[in-house]
Design an enzyme around this catalytic site. Sequence first.
Site, PDB file in Angstrom:
ATOM      1  N   TRP A   8      67.744 -20.752  74.801  1.00 37.69           N
ATOM      2  CA  TRP A   8      69.187 -21.041  74.759  1.00 37.69           C
ATOM      3  C   TRP A   8      69.990 -20.207  75.757  1.00 37.69           C
ATOM      4  O   TRP A   8      71.180 -20.428  75.935  1.00 37.69           O
ATOM      5  CB  TRP A   8      69.723 -20.798  73.343  1.00 37.69           C
ATOM      6  CG  TRP A   8      69.315 -21.828  72.350  1.00 37.69           C
ATOM      7  CD1 TRP A   8      68.620 -22.978  72.588  1.00 37.69           C
ATOM      8  CD2 TRP A   8      69.577 -21.809  70.937  1.00 37.69           C
ATOM      9  NE1 TRP A   8      68.439 -23.676  71.424  1.00 37.69           N
ATOM     10  CE2 TRP A   8      69.017 -22.979  70.390  1.00 37.69           C
ATOM     11  CE3 TRP A   8      70.231 -20.921  70.074  1.00 37.69           C
ATOM     12  CZ2 TRP A   8      69.097 -23.279  69.036  1.00 37.69           C
ATOM     13  CZ3 TRP A   8      70.309 -21.210  68.733  1.00 37.69           C
ATOM     14  CH2 TRP A   8      69.742 -22.385  68.218  1.00 37.69           C
ATOM     15  N   LYS A   9      69.354 -19.207  76.346  1.00 32.97           N
ATOM     16  CA  LYS A   9      70.043 -18.319  77.301  1.00 32.97           C
ATOM     17  C   LYS A   9      71.308 -17.751  76.653  1.00 32.97           C
ATOM     18  O   LYS A   9      71.334 -17.544  75.443  1.00 32.97           O
ATOM     19  CB  LYS A   9      70.325 -19.064  78.607  1.00 32.97           C
ATOM     20  CG  LYS A   9      69.058 -19.712  79.175  1.00 32.97           C
ATOM     21  CD  LYS A   9      69.199 -20.228  80.581  1.00 32.97           C
ATOM     22  CE  LYS A   9      67.865 -20.822  81.038  1.00 32.97           C
ATOM     23  NZ  LYS A   9      67.880 -21.273  82.411  1.00 32.97           N
ATOM     24  N   HIS A  91      62.604 -13.033  82.898  1.00 34.85           N
ATOM     25  CA  HIS A  91      63.123 -14.333  83.362  1.00 34.85           C
ATOM     26  C   HIS A  91      63.798 -14.123  84.719  1.00 34.85           C
ATOM     27  O   HIS A  91      64.409 -13.071  84.961  1.00 34.85           O
ATOM     28  CB  HIS A  91      64.125 -14.874  82.333  1.00 34.85           C
ATOM     29  CG  HIS A  91      64.503 -16.298  82.592  1.00 34.85           C
ATOM     30  ND1 HIS A  91      65.403 -16.650  83.572  1.00 34.85           N
ATOM     31  CD2 HIS A  91      64.088 -17.459  82.025  1.00 34.85           C
ATOM     32  CE1 HIS A  91      65.524 -17.974  83.592  1.00 34.85           C
ATOM     33  NE2 HIS A  91      64.734 -18.489  82.660  1.00 34.85           N
ATOM     34  N   GLU A 148      57.765 -20.400  86.303  1.00 38.01           N
ATOM     35  CA  GLU A 148      59.143 -20.885  86.393  1.00 38.01           C
ATOM     36  C   GLU A 148      59.604 -20.890  87.847  1.00 38.01           C
ATOM     37  O   GLU A 148      60.171 -19.894  88.325  1.00 38.01           O
ATOM     38  CB  GLU A 148      60.047 -19.956  85.572  1.00 38.01           C
ATOM     39  CG  GLU A 148      59.754 -19.978  84.093  1.00 38.01           C
ATOM     40  CD  GLU A 148      61.020 -20.295  83.312  1.00 38.01           C
ATOM     41  OE1 GLU A 148      60.935 -21.133  82.408  1.00 38.01           O
ATOM     42  OE2 GLU A 148      62.085 -19.737  83.638  1.00 38.01           O
ATOM     43  N   GLY A 154      67.358 -25.047  86.036  1.00 35.73           N
ATOM     44  CA  GLY A 154      68.741 -25.502  85.888  1.00 35.73           C
ATOM     45  C   GLY A 154      69.216 -26.449  86.969  1.00 35.73           C
ATOM     46  O   GLY A 154      70.412 -26.729  87.072  1.00 35.73           O
ATOM     47  N   GLY A 206      65.196 -24.899  79.008  1.00 33.41           N
ATOM     48  CA  GLY A 206      66.535 -24.306  79.009  1.00 33.41           C
ATOM     49  C   GLY A 206      67.577 -25.323  78.586  1.00 33.41           C
ATOM     50  O   GLY A 206      67.749 -25.621  77.401  1.00 33.41           O
TER      51      GLY A 206
HETATM   52  P1  PGA Z   1      66.142 -25.246  82.576  1.00 31.41           P
HETATM   53  O1  PGA Z   1      65.789 -23.691  82.331  1.00 31.41           O
HETATM   54  O2  PGA Z   1      65.288 -26.027  81.601  1.00 31.41           O
HETATM   55  O3  PGA Z   1      67.589 -25.339  82.290  1.00 31.41           O
HETATM   56  O4  PGA Z   1      65.779 -25.557  83.978  1.00 31.41           O
HETATM   57  C1  PGA Z   1      64.471 -23.281  82.147  1.00 31.41           C
HETATM   58  C2  PGA Z   1      64.428 -21.789  82.037  1.00 31.41           C
HETATM   59  O5  PGA Z   1      65.156 -21.106  82.758  1.00 31.41           O
HETATM   60  O6  PGA Z   1      63.688 -21.245  81.209  1.00 31.41           O
END
Ligand code: PGA
Length: 227
Positions: A8-9, A91, A148, A154, A206
């Site tokens: 969820w950041k 991350h 990643e 994102g 994310g």
């Molecule tokens: P995202 O993020 O699915 O929004 O690309 C993935 C992440 O940063 O873990």
Amino acid sequence: MKYLVANWKSNKTIPEATLWLHQSSIISHQSSKNLEVIIAAPFTALPHLKKVSSSLKLAAQNLSPFDSGPYTGEISAEMLKNLVDYTIIGHSERRRYFQETNEMVAKKVKQALKYKITPIVCLDEPYLETQIQQFNNSTIRHLIFAYEPLAAIGSGKPDTPENANRVAEKIKKMTNQAPVLYGGSVSPENAKSFMVEKNIDGLLVGNASLNPGEFIKILQAIRLIEQ
Ligand code: PGA
């Protein structure tokens, strides 16, 4: 074991997190023998989510590189023990905006393991060797890695499943077959294409995890492969 992680950041207040739980009915969809569903919620929401369902698998998104003590603003691994089973560490957003180095990542991993929290360590291809070199073999045995790629995070532009599989295979070779997740613009539409790849053991999601309906669609896509 396969893994599906919602990252969820820095999103969701406590009421929003509660609403997500109800709307997703995640509690009835929870982890099975072969699939661990993990919610990486902000620190503030973690105790609340745990109270709603003690069987929900939770992750922190970060933790302190130090033991509890005079480190203003830090959340130590000791504080998180019994609350989370996992923690994301290193991350790219932490490396980029909070100047997190490989040395710091290694310290955080050590703290997590000291309190029996499983680290999910994020990696990117140009730096795989230096990022993995921080860990000795006895540490690596306890880690999950997440590939990643920076450009995919994102952006709505995921890596190709074939390339993600190639990098995951490389990581597995370097880590004596540790589990490897893929993260970067995962969606209900593409989740399956990553999960059918041989070297990908799960997804770190994310944006699409913020919407309960989208996240459940991803979960269902993975469950279909399981059957
Ligand atoms: P995202 O993020 O699915 O929004 O690309 C993935 C992440 O940063 O873990």
